[in-house]
Design a protein around this motif. Sequence first.
Motif, short mmCIF file in Angstrom:
data_model
loop_
_atom_site.label_atom_id
_atom_site.label_comp_id
_atom_site.label_asym_id
_atom_site.label_seq_id
_atom_site.Cartn_x
_atom_site.Cartn_y
_atom_site.Cartn_z
N ILE A 1 28.83 -97.93 75.16
CA ILE A 1 28.34 -98.82 76.20
C ILE A 1 27.28 -98.14 77.05
CG2 ILE A 1 29.00 -100.04 78.31
CD1 ILE A 1 31.58 -100.82 76.94
N VAL A 2 27.40 -96.85 77.26
CA VAL A 2 26.38 -96.12 78.00
C VAL A 2 25.06 -96.13 77.24
CG1 VAL A 2 25.68 -93.83 78.83
CG2 VAL A 2 27.99 -94.68 79.28
N GLY A 3 25.14 -96.15 75.89
CA GLY A 3 23.89 -96.24 75.14
C GLY A 3 23.86 -95.47 73.84
N GLY B 1 38.06 -97.73 77.82
CA GLY B 1 36.78 -97.21 77.35
C GLY B 1 35.62 -98.08 77.78
N ALA B 2 35.79 -99.41 77.65
CA ALA B 2 34.73 -100.34 78.02
C ALA B 2 34.47 -100.30 79.53
CB ALA B 2 35.10 -101.76 77.59
N LEU B 3 35.52 -100.29 80.32
CA LEU B 3 35.37 -100.25 81.78
C LEU B 3 34.74 -98.94 82.24
CD1 LEU B 3 38.72 -101.83 83.07
CD2 LEU B 3 36.55 -102.95 82.58
N SER B 4 35.13 -97.85 81.61
CA SER B 4 34.56 -96.54 81.96
C SER B 4 33.07 -96.50 81.64
CB SER B 4 35.28 -95.42 81.21
OG SER B 4 36.65 -95.40 81.53
N GLY B 5 32.70 -96.98 80.45
CA GLY B 5 31.31 -96.97 80.04
C GLY B 5 30.43 -97.83 80.91
N ILE B 6 30.89 -99.04 81.24
CA ILE B 6 30.08 -99.95 82.04
C ILE B 6 29.96 -99.44 83.47
CG2 ILE B 6 31.80 -101.56 82.99
CD1 ILE B 6 28.67 -102.64 81.07
N SER B 7 31.00 -98.76 83.98
CA SER B 7 30.95 -98.19 85.33
C SER B 7 29.99 -97.02 85.40
CB SER B 7 32.35 -97.74 85.77
OG SER B 7 33.24 -98.83 85.80
N ILE B 8 29.98 -96.19 84.37
CA ILE B 8 29.03 -95.06 84.31
C ILE B 8 27.60 -95.59 84.31
CG2 ILE B 8 28.16 -93.21 82.84
CD1 ILE B 8 31.07 -92.74 81.94
N SER B 9 27.33 -96.63 83.51
CA SER B 9 25.99 -97.23 83.47
C SER B 9 25.58 -97.76 84.83
CB SER B 9 25.94 -98.36 82.44
OG SER B 9 26.10 -97.86 81.13
N TYR C 1 26.61 -96.72 87.85
CA TYR C 1 26.31 -95.62 88.76
C TYR C 1 25.04 -94.86 88.36
CZ TYR C 1 30.63 -96.23 91.33
OH TYR C 1 31.63 -96.75 92.14
N LEU C 2 24.74 -94.81 87.06
CA LEU C 2 23.47 -94.22 86.63
C LEU C 2 22.31 -95.05 87.14
CD1 LEU C 2 24.22 -93.16 82.93
CD2 LEU C 2 23.85 -91.66 84.89
N GLY C 3 22.48 -96.38 87.14
CA GLY C 3 21.44 -97.25 87.66
C GLY C 3 21.19 -97.01 89.14
N ILE C 4 22.26 -96.80 89.90
CA ILE C 4 22.14 -96.52 91.33
C ILE C 4 21.42 -95.19 91.57
CG2 ILE C 4 23.43 -95.95 93.43
CD1 ILE C 4 25.60 -97.90 92.50
N ARG C 5 21.80 -94.19 90.79
CA ARG C 5 21.28 -92.83 91.02
C ARG C 5 19.90 -92.58 90.43
NH1 ARG C 5 24.03 -90.75 95.22
NH2 ARG C 5 26.28 -91.02 94.95
N VAL D 1 22.18 -102.41 79.08
CA VAL D 1 21.18 -102.44 80.15
C VAL D 1 21.67 -103.19 81.39
CG1 VAL D 1 18.80 -103.07 80.71
CG2 VAL D 1 19.37 -102.39 78.38
N SER D 2 22.54 -104.18 81.20
CA SER D 2 22.92 -105.06 82.31
C SER D 2 23.55 -104.30 83.48
CB SER D 2 23.86 -106.15 81.81
OG SER D 2 25.04 -105.59 81.25
N ALA D 3 24.48 -103.40 83.20
CA ALA D 3 25.13 -102.65 84.27
C ALA D 3 24.15 -101.71 84.96
CB ALA D 3 26.31 -101.86 83.72
N PHE D 4 23.25 -101.14 84.18
CA PHE D 4 22.22 -100.26 84.74
C PHE D 4 21.37 -101.03 85.74
CE2 PHE D 4 18.79 -97.24 84.89
CZ PHE D 4 19.38 -96.03 84.56
N LEU D 5 20.98 -102.27 85.36
CA LEU D 5 20.17 -103.10 86.24
C LEU D 5 20.95 -103.54 87.48
CD1 LEU D 5 18.29 -105.32 83.63
CD2 LEU D 5 17.34 -103.49 85.03
N ALA D 6 22.27 -103.72 87.32
CA ALA D 6 23.10 -104.05 88.48
C ALA D 6 23.06 -102.91 89.50
CB ALA D 6 24.54 -104.31 88.04
N GLY D 7 23.09 -101.69 89.00
CA GLY D 7 22.99 -100.53 89.89
C GLY D 7 21.63 -100.43 90.54
N ILE D 8 20.57 -100.66 89.76
CA ILE D 8 19.22 -100.61 90.30
C ILE D 8 19.02 -101.65 91.40
CG2 ILE D 8 16.79 -101.04 89.72
CD1 ILE D 8 17.40 -99.85 86.95
N ASN D 9 19.59 -102.84 91.18
CA ASN D 9 19.46 -103.93 92.15
C ASN D 9 20.47 -103.84 93.29
OD1 ASN D 9 17.38 -106.11 91.15
ND2 ASN D 9 18.42 -105.38 89.32
#
Length: 201
Positions: free
Chosen positions: A25-27, A60-68, A70-74, A121-129
């Motif tokens: 999920i992270v990529g 696993g899915a929840l961990s991966g989407i959460s990492i994405s 927080y990566l988007g935020i950072r 990409v969706s979770a990453f964009l959630a962090g960015i936004n």
Amino acid sequence: MEQHLHYFIGQFGYIGIIIALMGGIVGLPIPDEVLLTYVGYNTSTGIMSYPLALGCSLIGALSGISISYYLGIRLGLPFLHKFGPKVHITEKRIEQTKTLFTKMGPFVLFIGYFIPGIRHVSAFLAGINEYRFKKFAIYAYTGAFFWVFTFITLGRTLGKDWRSVKQYVEHYSIYLIPLLVVCVSIGVYFYYLRTRKDRSS
């Protein structure tokens, strides 16, 4: 593919499922749907426990989407543009997801799991936004449950025919993008009508 999955599950078991889905999920280039369906098939033969497989896959899915998230935020969008293509997240897919996310982010967080490339990409964009975590979690975590439940149960139901899901992943999932665009457009249209009605009343 089947030999690799059989070896992987045999060597790492439930912990391996968590790690693989987290990375996928992270990529990382891991065929998540195929893995989940194979896990489901293993529950039909008694090799794995259905509740345990479902629980570990969800972790696993929840961990991966959460990492994405927080990566988007950072790290922000420049990081995604720079390193996304290296893990098969193309510029085209980034722009497609960005457009969809702008129109209806929560819906994309929920349904995006079922479209390879979108969920990365969706979770990453959630962090960015700067989505509030509570809002992100409601949609992303609910979507994760339905995604995991769908493919594991599908593999359990199909039994020896679990390989047919690979055809969906390779050939048909791409058609979900136009469908998603249509659904989002309809949703935006009705939201606009409702907002307009509320303002006039």
